[in-house]
Design a protein around this motif. Structure first.
Motif, PDB file in Angstrom:
ATOM      1  N   PRO A  12       0.812  -1.226   0.000  1.00  9.68           N
ATOM      2  CA  PRO A  12       0.000   0.000   0.000  1.00  9.68           C
ATOM      3  C   PRO A  12       0.846   1.278   0.000  1.00  9.68           C
ATOM      4  O   PRO A  12       0.482   2.252  -0.660  1.00  9.68           O
ATOM      5  CB  PRO A  12      -0.815  -0.093   1.287  1.00  9.68           C
ATOM      6  CG  PRO A  12      -0.742  -1.517   1.718  1.00  9.68           C
ATOM      7  CD  PRO A  12       0.494  -2.079   1.146  1.00  9.68           C
ATOM      8  N   GLN A  13       1.967   1.270   0.711  1.00  8.80           N
ATOM      9  CA  GLN A  13       2.817   2.457   0.748  1.00  8.80           C
ATOM     10  C   GLN A  13       3.398   2.737  -0.635  1.00  8.80           C
ATOM     11  O   GLN A  13       3.418   3.883  -1.089  1.00  8.80           O
ATOM     12  CB  GLN A  13       3.933   2.283   1.774  1.00  8.80           C
ATOM     13  CG  GLN A  13       4.790   3.525   1.927  1.00  8.80           C
ATOM     14  CD  GLN A  13       5.880   3.359   2.969  1.00  8.80           C
ATOM     15  OE1 GLN A  13       6.093   2.279   3.493  1.00  8.80           O
ATOM     16  NE2 GLN A  13       6.582   4.440   3.253  1.00  8.80           N
ATOM     17  N   LEU A  14       3.855   1.704  -1.315  1.00 11.67           N
ATOM     18  CA  LEU A  14       4.396   1.869  -2.657  1.00 11.67           C
ATOM     19  C   LEU A  14       3.308   2.303  -3.633  1.00 11.67           C
ATOM     20  O   LEU A  14       3.526   3.172  -4.480  1.00 11.67           O
ATOM     21  CB  LEU A  14       5.067   0.572  -3.133  1.00 11.67           C
ATOM     22  CG  LEU A  14       5.771   0.632  -4.479  1.00 11.67           C
ATOM     23  CD1 LEU A  14       6.778   1.776  -4.545  1.00 11.67           C
ATOM     24  CD2 LEU A  14       6.438  -0.691  -4.791  1.00 11.67           C
ATOM     25  N   GLN A  15       2.125   1.745  -3.499  1.00 10.91           N
ATOM     26  CA  GLN A  15       1.005   2.151  -4.348  1.00 10.91           C
ATOM     27  C   GLN A  15       0.715   3.648  -4.180  1.00 10.91           C
ATOM     28  O   GLN A  15       0.482   4.356  -5.158  1.00 10.91           O
ATOM     29  CB  GLN A  15      -0.250   1.343  -4.012  1.00 10.91           C
ATOM     30  CG  GLN A  15      -0.212  -0.079  -4.483  1.00 10.91           C
ATOM     31  CD  GLN A  15      -1.439  -0.860  -4.051  1.00 10.91           C
ATOM     32  OE1 GLN A  15      -2.204  -0.442  -3.186  1.00 10.91           O
ATOM     33  NE2 GLN A  15      -1.624  -2.025  -4.663  1.00 10.91           N
ATOM     34  N   GLU A  16       0.748   4.126  -2.929  1.00  9.59           N
ATOM     35  CA  GLU A  16       0.504   5.539  -2.657  1.00  9.59           C
ATOM     36  C   GLU A  16       1.613   6.412  -3.254  1.00  9.59           C
ATOM     37  O   GLU A  16       1.346   7.469  -3.824  1.00  9.59           O
ATOM     38  CB  GLU A  16       0.392   5.783  -1.147  1.00  9.59           C
ATOM     39  CG  GLU A  16       0.162   7.212  -0.748  1.00  9.59           C
ATOM     40  CD  GLU A  16      -1.150   7.807  -1.249  1.00  9.59           C
ATOM     41  OE1 GLU A  16      -1.265   9.046  -1.239  1.00  9.59           O
ATOM     42  OE2 GLU A  16      -2.061   7.058  -1.684  1.00  9.59           O
ATOM     43  N   MET A  17       2.849   5.952  -3.151  1.00  9.89           N
ATOM     44  CA  MET A  17       3.972   6.713  -3.720  1.00  9.89           C
ATOM     45  C   MET A  17       3.842   6.806  -5.236  1.00  9.89           C
ATOM     46  O   MET A  17       4.115   7.859  -5.828  1.00  9.89           O
ATOM     47  CB  MET A  17       5.303   6.069  -3.336  1.00  9.89           C
ATOM     48  CG  MET A  17       5.649   6.215  -1.860  1.00  9.89           C
ATOM     49  SD  MET A  17       7.136   5.309  -1.381  1.00  9.89           S
ATOM     50  CE  MET A  17       8.387   6.298  -2.170  1.00  9.89           C
ATOM     51  N   ILE A  18       3.409   5.738  -5.872  1.00  6.08           N
ATOM     52  CA  ILE A  18       3.208   5.754  -7.326  1.00  6.08           C
ATOM     53  C   ILE A  18       2.055   6.695  -7.672  1.00  6.08           C
ATOM     54  O   ILE A  18       2.145   7.504  -8.595  1.00  6.08           O
ATOM     55  CB  ILE A  18       2.949   4.327  -7.857  1.00  6.08           C
ATOM     56  CG1 ILE A  18       4.227   3.491  -7.716  1.00  6.08           C
ATOM     57  CG2 ILE A  18       2.474   4.365  -9.309  1.00  6.08           C
ATOM     58  CD1 ILE A  18       4.034   2.011  -7.937  1.00  6.08           C
ATOM     59  N   ARG A  19       0.987   6.620  -6.895  1.00  6.04           N
ATOM     60  CA  ARG A  19      -0.190   7.462  -7.147  1.00  6.04           C
ATOM     61  C   ARG A  19       0.159   8.945  -7.039  1.00  6.04           C
ATOM     62  O   ARG A  19      -0.286   9.761  -7.850  1.00  6.04           O
ATOM     63  CB  ARG A  19      -1.312   7.120  -6.167  1.00  6.04           C
ATOM     64  CG  ARG A  19      -2.647   7.800  -6.480  1.00  6.04           C
ATOM     65  CD  ARG A  19      -3.683   7.572  -5.410  1.00  6.04           C
ATOM     66  NE  ARG A  19      -3.369   8.229  -4.150  1.00  6.04           N
ATOM     67  CZ  ARG A  19      -3.417   9.555  -3.937  1.00  6.04           C
ATOM     68  NH1 ARG A  19      -3.746  10.368  -4.913  1.00  6.04           N
ATOM     69  NH2 ARG A  19      -3.114  10.060  -2.754  1.00  6.04           N
ATOM     70  N   THR A  20       0.988   9.316  -6.054  1.00  7.41           N
ATOM     71  CA  THR A  20       1.332  10.725  -5.835  1.00  7.41           C
ATOM     72  C   THR A  20       2.499  11.202  -6.694  1.00  7.41           C
ATOM     73  O   THR A  20       2.819  12.383  -6.700  1.00  7.41           O
ATOM     74  CB  THR A  20       1.675  10.970  -4.354  1.00  7.41           C
ATOM     75  OG1 THR A  20       2.812  10.183  -4.000  1.00  7.41           O
ATOM     76  CG2 THR A  20       0.496  10.661  -3.462  1.00  7.41           C
ATOM     77  N   GLY A  21       3.172  10.288  -7.380  1.00  5.93           N
ATOM     78  CA  GLY A  21       4.299  10.663  -8.230  1.00  5.93           C
ATOM     79  C   GLY A  21       5.644  10.613  -7.525  1.00  5.93           C
ATOM     80  O   GLY A  21       6.664  10.968  -8.106  1.00  5.93           O
ATOM     81  N   ALA A  22       5.660  10.167  -6.254  1.00  4.11           N
ATOM     82  CA  ALA A  22       6.920  10.058  -5.521  1.00  4.11           C
ATOM     83  C   ALA A  22       7.730   8.859  -5.999  1.00  4.11           C
ATOM     84  O   ALA A  22       8.934   8.787  -5.766  1.00  4.11           O
ATOM     85  CB  ALA A  22       6.648   9.948  -4.025  1.00  4.11           C
ATOM     86  N   ALA A  23       7.097   7.914  -6.652  1.00  2.00           N
ATOM     87  CA  ALA A  23       7.757   6.750  -7.241  1.00  2.00           C
ATOM     88  C   ALA A  23       7.106   6.495  -8.590  1.00  2.00           C
ATOM     89  O   ALA A  23       5.984   6.942  -8.840  1.00  2.00           O
ATOM     90  CB  ALA A  23       7.623   5.526  -6.337  1.00  2.00           C
ATOM     91  N   ARG A  24       7.795   5.799  -9.442  1.00  3.68           N
ATOM     92  CA  ARG A  24       7.204   5.465 -10.740  1.00  3.68           C
ATOM     93  C   ARG A  24       7.670   4.101 -11.196  1.00  3.68           C
ATOM     94  O   ARG A  24       8.700   3.600 -10.750  1.00  3.68           O
ATOM     95  CB  ARG A  24       7.510   6.517 -11.790  1.00  3.68           C
ATOM     96  CG  ARG A  24       8.957   6.668 -12.117  1.00  3.68           C
ATOM     97  CD  ARG A  24       9.184   7.881 -13.031  1.00  3.68           C
ATOM     98  NE  ARG A  24      10.583   8.004 -13.315  1.00  3.68           N
ATOM     99  CZ  ARG A  24      11.125   7.810 -14.504  1.00  3.68           C
ATOM    100  NH1 ARG A  24      10.367   7.509 -15.529  1.00  3.68           N
ATOM    101  NH2 ARG A  24      12.413   7.930 -14.688  1.00  3.68           N
ATOM    102  N   ILE A  25       6.928   3.535 -12.091  1.00  2.00           N
ATOM    103  CA  ILE A  25       7.241   2.223 -12.653  1.00  2.00           C
ATOM    104  C   ILE A  25       7.872   2.453 -14.018  1.00  2.00           C
ATOM    105  O   ILE A  25       7.349   3.211 -14.836  1.00  2.00           O
ATOM    106  CB  ILE A  25       5.962   1.369 -12.796  1.00  2.00           C
ATOM    107  CG1 ILE A  25       5.339   1.140 -11.428  1.00  2.00           C
ATOM    108  CG2 ILE A  25       6.281   0.044 -13.477  1.00  2.00           C
ATOM    109  CD1 ILE A  25       3.972   0.481 -11.472  1.00  2.00           C
ATOM    110  N   VAL A  26       9.010   1.807 -14.239  1.00  2.00           N
ATOM    111  CA  VAL A  26       9.707   1.927 -15.519  1.00  2.00           C
ATOM    112  C   VAL A  26       9.951   0.530 -16.071  1.00  2.00           C
ATOM    113  O   VAL A  26       9.999  -0.440 -15.318  1.00  2.00           O
ATOM    114  CB  VAL A  26      11.042   2.694 -15.376  1.00  2.00           C
ATOM    115  CG1 VAL A  26      10.808   4.126 -14.933  1.00  2.00           C
ATOM    116  CG2 VAL A  26      11.969   1.995 -14.412  1.00  2.00           C
ATOM    117  N   PRO A  27      10.127   0.418 -17.375  1.00  2.00           N
ATOM    118  CA  PRO A  27      10.376  -0.898 -17.968  1.00  2.00           C
ATOM    119  C   PRO A  27      11.665  -1.531 -17.434  1.00  2.00           C
ATOM    120  O   PRO A  27      12.619  -0.824 -17.093  1.00  2.00           O
ATOM    121  CB  PRO A  27      10.499  -0.608 -19.464  1.00  2.00           C
ATOM    122  CG  PRO A  27       9.877   0.721 -19.662  1.00  2.00           C
ATOM    123  CD  PRO A  27      10.026   1.464 -18.375  1.00  2.00           C
TER     124      PRO A  27
END
Length: 85
Positions: free
Chosen positions: A7-22
């Motif tokens: 959930p913490q990582l999901q929130e970071m992705i949602r807010t732009g603090a983290a992102r998924i890259v290939p």
């Protein structure tokens, strides 16, 4: 793509603090050429470290060629001139 169950990582992705890259993506740029690295050096201490890179890094590296030595010495003169020395 796998589901993210943290959930913490999901929130970071949602807010732009983290992102998924290939897979295989990195932020590292290619190594600079000798000439571009030399041109990017703007002070004598950094140039000395570049000259003595084997000692600074604590590993055995190939010696500079005579032409590279001349270019480093010329860059030192340029930097001294820019600094008014």
């Amino acid at each position: 793509m796998r589901e993210i169950d943290d959930p913490q990582l999901q929130e970071m992705i949602r807010t732009g603090a983290a992102r998924i890259v290939p897979h295989g993506t990195n932020k590292f740029s290619r190594l600079q050429s000798f000439e571009s690295k030399l041109a990017s050096i703007t002070d004598l201490d950094e140039l000395r470290g570049f000259w003595d890179r084997s000692k600074v890094l604590g590993v055995k590296l190939p010696s500079w060629t005579d032409a590279q030595k001349q270019e480093i010495k010329f860059r030192a003169m340029q930097i001294k001139k820019e600094l008014g020395q």
